[in-house]
Design a protein around this motif. Structure first.
Motif, PDB file in Angstrom:
ATOM      1  N   THR A 158      11.338  -2.519  -0.010  1.00 42.45           N
ATOM      2  CA  THR A 158      10.860  -1.839  -1.206  1.00 42.45           C
ATOM      3  C   THR A 158      11.893  -1.915  -2.314  1.00 42.45           C
ATOM      4  OG1 THR A 158       9.617  -0.274   0.156  1.00 42.45           O
ATOM      5  CG2 THR A 158       9.966   0.332  -2.132  1.00 42.45           C
TER       6      THR A 158
ATOM      7  N   GLU B  64      -4.216   3.805  -0.098  1.00 44.37           N
ATOM      8  CA  GLU B  64      -4.948   5.056  -0.235  1.00 44.37           C
ATOM      9  C   GLU B  64      -6.056   4.881  -1.275  1.00 44.37           C
ATOM     10  OE1 GLU B  64      -2.252   8.110  -1.495  1.00 44.37           O
ATOM     11  OE2 GLU B  64      -2.373   7.533  -3.598  1.00 44.37           O
TER      12      GLU B  64
ATOM     13  N   SER C  94      -0.711   4.408  -3.681  1.00 42.67           N
ATOM     14  CA  SER C  94       0.336   3.983  -2.751  1.00 42.67           C
ATOM     15  C   SER C  94      -0.232   2.999  -1.749  1.00 42.67           C
ATOM     16  CB  SER C  94       0.938   5.187  -2.011  1.00 42.67           C
ATOM     17  OG  SER C  94       0.005   5.739  -1.106  1.00 42.67           O
TER      18      SER C  94
ATOM     19  N   THR D 284       6.278   2.348   2.911  1.00 45.08           N
ATOM     20  CA  THR D 284       5.304   2.763   1.910  1.00 45.08           C
ATOM     21  C   THR D 284       5.890   2.603   0.515  1.00 45.08           C
ATOM     22  OG1 THR D 284       4.211   4.330   3.382  1.00 45.08           O
ATOM     23  CG2 THR D 284       3.933   4.706   1.031  1.00 45.08           C
TER      24      THR D 284
ATOM     25  N   THR E 209       0.920   1.057   2.194  1.00 47.01           N
ATOM     26  CA  THR E 209       1.830   1.027   3.337  1.00 47.01           C
ATOM     27  C   THR E 209       1.738  -0.328   4.012  1.00 47.01           C
ATOM     28  OG1 THR E 209       1.591   3.412   3.682  1.00 47.01           O
ATOM     29  CG2 THR E 209       2.457   2.126   5.519  1.00 47.01           C
TER      30      THR E 209
ATOM     31  N   HIS F 169       5.076   3.565  -3.615  1.00 41.74           N
ATOM     32  CA  HIS F 169       4.297   4.400  -4.527  1.00 41.74           C
ATOM     33  C   HIS F 169       4.321   3.785  -5.919  1.00 41.74           C
ATOM     34  CE1 HIS F 169       4.079   7.560  -1.456  1.00 41.74           C
ATOM     35  NE2 HIS F 169       5.352   7.258  -1.195  1.00 41.74           N
TER      36      HIS F 169
END
Length: 302
Positions: free
Chosen positions: A5, A231, A201, A209, A203, A211
């Motif tokens: 990330t 999501e 978000s 994960t 994953t 965002h």
């Protein structure tokens, strides 16, 4: 498969929140994508002039503007003036080599009080001779499938191919996921990928994960696909590409393959070289011209 990330460096630019994902110390490029800003969403006050970016140059890259909300005028030293609206791409090519370049300005039209866009740069392969030019794409492949809306901004994805000009293999897809689900996205084994989360978000399959205003960097390492669980009401942009076969150095608004080429670009611009085309005027009045800062002494040295 390697997944990590990257978090944006955020700042306010004239009332516009800007999240910069590329370049940063941890990751300079994704394929030939070498710059990534998520600008906005912003709302301007009644007395604000909105976005007003003076004349500035580029070398050895393409600017790739993906508009989400609002409108912006592009005007360049080749004589092109083009309004960009949501779901459209402006693609400006600076050309390659030490004699090519381009300059442009960006302004919010009068009365437009919102701005939301993804601004990208694509490093050009410097073993190709590419001339400066500008293209506007008002319509791009758009479809919906299983509660997901797709817009293909460049390259090929599934059964669709975008008309956008490319000089190295790339893909860019705007994806809006309406219901929570797992997406299986195809991958080229030698490519690098980035997932920019604009809203919501996602994953990854290793449990990481990301965002809003975070970027997943993915190296497939031989895998033909990767999975992302999103999501509900998540908006993301998939970017991918094959790495270029030469170094990509960035300073200010310039890309080059050596510090010496960056220094020449700075000097050429500040000395009003014809390399960057004609002066940009609006209704006969020259627009503000930005000054290029000197290249730091250590840039490009290893």
């Amino acid at each position: 498969m390697h997944i990590e990330t990257l978090t944006a460096h955020t700042k306010d630019v004239g009332g516009i929140p800007v999240a910069r994902l590329l370049p940063q110390g941890k990751r300079r490029t994704i394929g030939a994508w070498c710059f990534l800003d998520h600008a906005g969403p912003a709302e301007f006050s009644a007395d604000s002039l909105g976005l007003q970016v003076g004349a500035h140059p580029h070398t050895n890259l393409q600017t790739f503007t993906w508009m989400l909300e609002g409108e912006v005028w592009h005007q360049d030293s080749l004589g092109f003036r083009q309004l960009i609206r949501p779901k459209q791409v402006n693609l400006m090519t600076a050309g390659t080599g030490n004699t090519n370049g381009i300059a442009h300005t960006e302004q919010t039209p009068e009365g437009i009080k919102t701005l939301h866009a993804v601004q990208l740069w694509i490093a050009l392969p410097m073993n190709q001779t590419i001339a400066p030019h500008f293209e506007h794409y008002p319509q791009l492949p758009e479809w919906s499938e299983n509660g997901v809306d797709y817009i293909l901004t460049t390259g090929s994805f599934g059964k669709h191919t975008a008309p956008t000009t490319q000089y190295s293999p790339l893909v860019g897809v705007d994806i809006h996921v309406h219901t929570q689900q797992t997406l299986t996205l195809p991958a080229q084994q030698a490519w690098e990928y980035g997932i920019l989360v604009i809203k919501g978000s996602v994953t990854a399959e290793n449990g990481i994960t990301a965002h809003a205003d975070e970027l997943l960097f993915i190296e497939p390492h031989g895998n033909s696909h990767f999975n992302l669980t999103a999501e509900a009401n998540t908006h993301l942009m998939l970017l991918g590409g094959e790495p270029l076969p030469h170094p990509t150095l960035i300073w200010w608004n310039f890309v080059a393959d050596s510090r010496e080429a960056l220094c020449q670009a700075v000097d050429d611009w500040n000395q009003h070289s014809p390399r960057f085309g004609a002066e940009i005027n609006l209704n006969g009045t020259p627009l503000k011209r930005l000054i290029a800062p000197e290249v730091p002494a250590g840039l490009g040295l290893r």
